[in-house]
Enzyme design. Structure first.
Site, short mmCIF file in Angstrom:
data_model
loop_
_atom_site.label_atom_id
_atom_site.label_comp_id
_atom_site.label_asym_id
_atom_site.label_seq_id
_atom_site.Cartn_x
_atom_site.Cartn_y
_atom_site.Cartn_z
N SER A 1 34.89 6.27 1.29
CA SER A 1 34.04 7.05 1.69
C SER A 1 33.07 6.50 1.64
O SER A 1 33.06 6.37 0.85
CB SER A 1 34.20 8.06 1.99
OG SER A 1 33.29 9.48 1.00
N ASP A 2 31.59 6.01 2.81
CA ASP A 2 30.67 6.11 1.98
C ASP A 2 30.05 6.86 2.19
O ASP A 2 30.79 7.81 1.48
CB ASP A 2 29.37 5.44 3.37
CG ASP A 2 29.06 4.46 2.85
OD1 ASP A 2 28.28 5.19 1.80
OD2 ASP A 2 27.87 4.12 4.06
N CYS A 3 29.14 6.63 0.64
CA CYS A 3 28.11 8.65 -0.04
C CYS A 3 27.74 8.64 0.94
O CYS A 3 27.08 9.37 1.81
CB CYS A 3 27.93 7.89 -1.14
SG CYS A 3 28.43 6.90 -1.84
N SER B 1 29.87 10.82 2.64
CA SER B 1 30.42 10.61 4.90
C SER B 1 30.92 11.82 5.35
O SER B 1 31.46 12.24 6.02
CB SER B 1 30.56 9.47 4.93
OG SER B 1 32.12 8.92 4.37
#
Ligand SMILES: *[C@@H]1O[C@H](CO)[C@@H](O)[C@H](O)[C@H]1NC(C)=O
Length: 592
Positions: A295-297, A299
């Site tokens: 995941s993006d941080c 997210s």
């Protein structure tokens, strides 16, 4: 007094011994797992390098309790002491050189810096696929060296291959641009360079693990009240297929990338990190990713707390894991997955699938093979080498783009242009040249320093910074230009204008910059060269139409050696790309 003196001497002696013990040697990092010095674990099946990786992965996962498994679903993965497995920070970055943007990389001691290549938008403008791969190879040499010294991870969340469709986006600089084919070729080349090229086939070993991000349709950060945490990109299936997903597909299918990162934004009403069609059905089933989806941080937290995508946090955890997410950058899955299992919303088997994907990548990196391996001898002497720094200079030279050159103003000549007025807020730029997702470079050569290699320089900033809030210094700049044989204006943007979480509201140069250029051009005795630093496009129609502006050179953010490359092009010892297509693309801004 004397007692104090002797005890501090004693302390210093201990310190010297301790520092010596920790000083870099080929094997200074404790092996991540399967330490041959640990008799309790070294004979476990998952440590046997002769067995097939999938057998070793299943053996390790079979030994883990549910709680241990859950603590491996996040970027700061916990240690499993009883099995001799250390903690691991998954988040390192290497967009255009080893970067300390993530917590996995630390500069200092044996690794004070690393080679800082031009920002990606500049390197992409070289149109040179072998250069892109060569930069990846050099960056992964430096990454392995820093990993061996305990200063970096082996999983780099780079490159950024989002299509730059909106020129206002603050992260234009990080991408190879707007063309799906070019971005795809960049992704494949850079990833191959990082991961070890042709020998990293679908089951092959990895030099480092790259990551193509941020999947998908992401080119808005923070604009006029809209931000990436709430944005819903409405995209047709055709646009997804023809444009936004082209680089991601190539990255997985041709580049054999070891990871894909899903983005913060929603696509057609669904957060990408919780969309089984985008993750499981596309990346895994159609493209056959051999690797992990991260995941993006934060997210996963974003889709719960900010997008209110599910009612309970355990539903958000279950939705992402079921969609195909394997690793959470952030704490959310470590906190909420157990409840999701207890309430039957996700099964332990689904967690095992996720771990199989992450641990397989660690095995392919050799992290369970003890201290030896093909890259074990890389160390501090392999970072910032003359050859690596020369490649950074070459990349900057190849990435510069000549947008205008009337009356053969360029190249300048050291014989005829003995004194050069060097003017503008970026004239002595250093940190501005490396853009974002950078590290600590080996050193800088600013434009002023580069030009001083060819001519006597007279220096004026003209503006206080690129925001250029006033015109008080314009008189001094005009005087300098009036008395010099040539004038170089180094203008444009930096991270105060365009950055992550900072989109632009105008495509013009900030505040008084345009006026400075016009007034200096009017006052100048010799030819006037406008050098632009920027990641996103700038509308410089006024300079294109101004006959007193003899030449325009776009530099993007040209990296640690950017000033040397600019000077080499100005004085004709290097030849810039003068592709009219690129020039037109930069000058003529599409309606957004
Ligand atoms: C492209 O990059 C390669 C590798 O660095 C280099 O050898 C070659 O000269 C470059 N090609 C051009 C046309 O500049």
């Amino acid at each position: 007094m004397s007692k104090k003196y002797s005890s501090s001497t004693y302390f210093i002696l201990i310190l010297v011994i301790v520092l010596h013990a920790f000083a870099y040697s080929g094997e200074s990092r404790r092996p991540f797992a399967c330490d041959p010095a640990n008799p309790g674990t070294r004979n476990l099946q998952f440590c046997k390098a002769s067995l097939p990786i999938h057998v070793r992965v299943q053996d390790l996962i079979g030994r883990l309790t549910l709680q241990e498994k859950i603590r491996l679903l996040v970027n700061n993965a916990a240690s499993v002491e009883r099995l001799g497995v250390n903690g691991y920070e998954w988040w390192s970055e290497a967009l255009h050189g080893i970067s300390n943007t993530g917590p996995g990389v630390k500069f200092g001691d044996a690794f004070p810096g690393a080679t800082s290549f031009p920002q990606v938008i500049t390197t992409a403008a070289s149109f040179n696929t072998s250069l892109w791969q060569e930069i990846g190879r050099v960056v992964s040499d430096e990454g392995r060296a820093m990993y061996n010294g305990g200063a970096a991870g082996l999983t780099f969340w780079s490159p950024n291959v989002n299509i730059l469709r909106d020129p206002r986006w603050g992260r234009c600089q990080e991408t190879p641009g707007e063309d799906p084919h070019l971005v795809a070729q960049y992704a494949v080349s850079y990833v191959k360079g990082l991961q070890g090229g042709s020998d990293s086939g679908n089951t092959g070993r990895l030099k480092v693990a790259a990551c193509c991000k941020h999947y998908t349709a992401y080119d808005l950060d923070d604009w006029n009240g809209f931000d990436r945490y709430h944005f819903n990109a409405k995209v047709s299936k055709q646009d997804l297929e023809d444009t936004y997903n082209v680089p991601f597909k190539a990255c997985v299918v041709e580049g054999n990338v070891a990871s894909v990162m899903c983005s913060y934004n929603q696509i057609n009403g669904k957060p990408s990190c919780a969309d089984p069609t985008l993750l499981r059905d596309t990346i895994r089933a159609q493209w056959h990713l051999n690797g992990y989806i991260v995941s993006d941080c934060d997210s996963v937290g974003v889709l719960f707390y900010q997008q209110h995508y599910t009612r309970f946090p355990e539903d958000a955890a279950a939705a992402t894991i079921k969609a195909g997410l394997d690793l959470d950058c952030g704490p959310f899955l470590a906190i909420h997955t157990e409840q999701a299992v207890r309430t039957g919303k996700v099964s332990e088997l689904e967690i095992k699938y996720a771990l199989a994907n992450t641990i397989t990548v660690q095995m392919r990196l050799g992290m369970f093979d003890g201290p030896s391996g093909p890259y074990a001898n890389l160390g501090p002497r392999d970072v910032c080498t003359p050859a690596h720094q020369q490649l950074a200079l070459q990349a900057a030279r190849e990435g510069l783009v000549l947008l205008k050159n009337i009356g053969r103003a360029l190249p300048l000549s050291p014989q005829r242009h003995r004194t050069v007025a060097v003017i503008g807020p970026n004239s002595d730029a250093t940190v501005a040249m490396i853009g974002n997702y950078a590290g600590v470079p080996c050193g800088y050569i600013s434009p002023l320093q580069g030009i001083a290699r060819y001519a006597r320089t007279v220096h004026q900033y003209g503006c206080m910074g690129v925001t250029c809030p006033g015109n008080q210094q314009f008189g001094l700049a005009e005087v300098a230009a009036r008395h010099a044989d040539a004038t170089v204006l180094v203008m444009g943007l930096d991270q105060s204008i365009e950055a992550e979480a900072r989109d632009r509201v105008s495509l013009l140069l900030p505040r008084y910059q345009q006026e400075l250029i016009s007034r200096v051009a009017m006052a100048s005795r010799g030819p006037v060269v406008l050098v632009l630093m920027s990641g996103g496009p700038i509308d410089v129609t006024f300079a294109k139409n101004d006959p007193r502006v003899s030449a325009i050179l776009w530099a993007g953010y040209p990296g640690q050696a950017g000033g040397a490359a600019i000077a080499d092009v100005l004085f004709g010892t290097a030849n810039p790309v003068s592709d009219t297509l690129i020039g037109v693309g930069l000058i003529r801004i599409r309606a957004a």
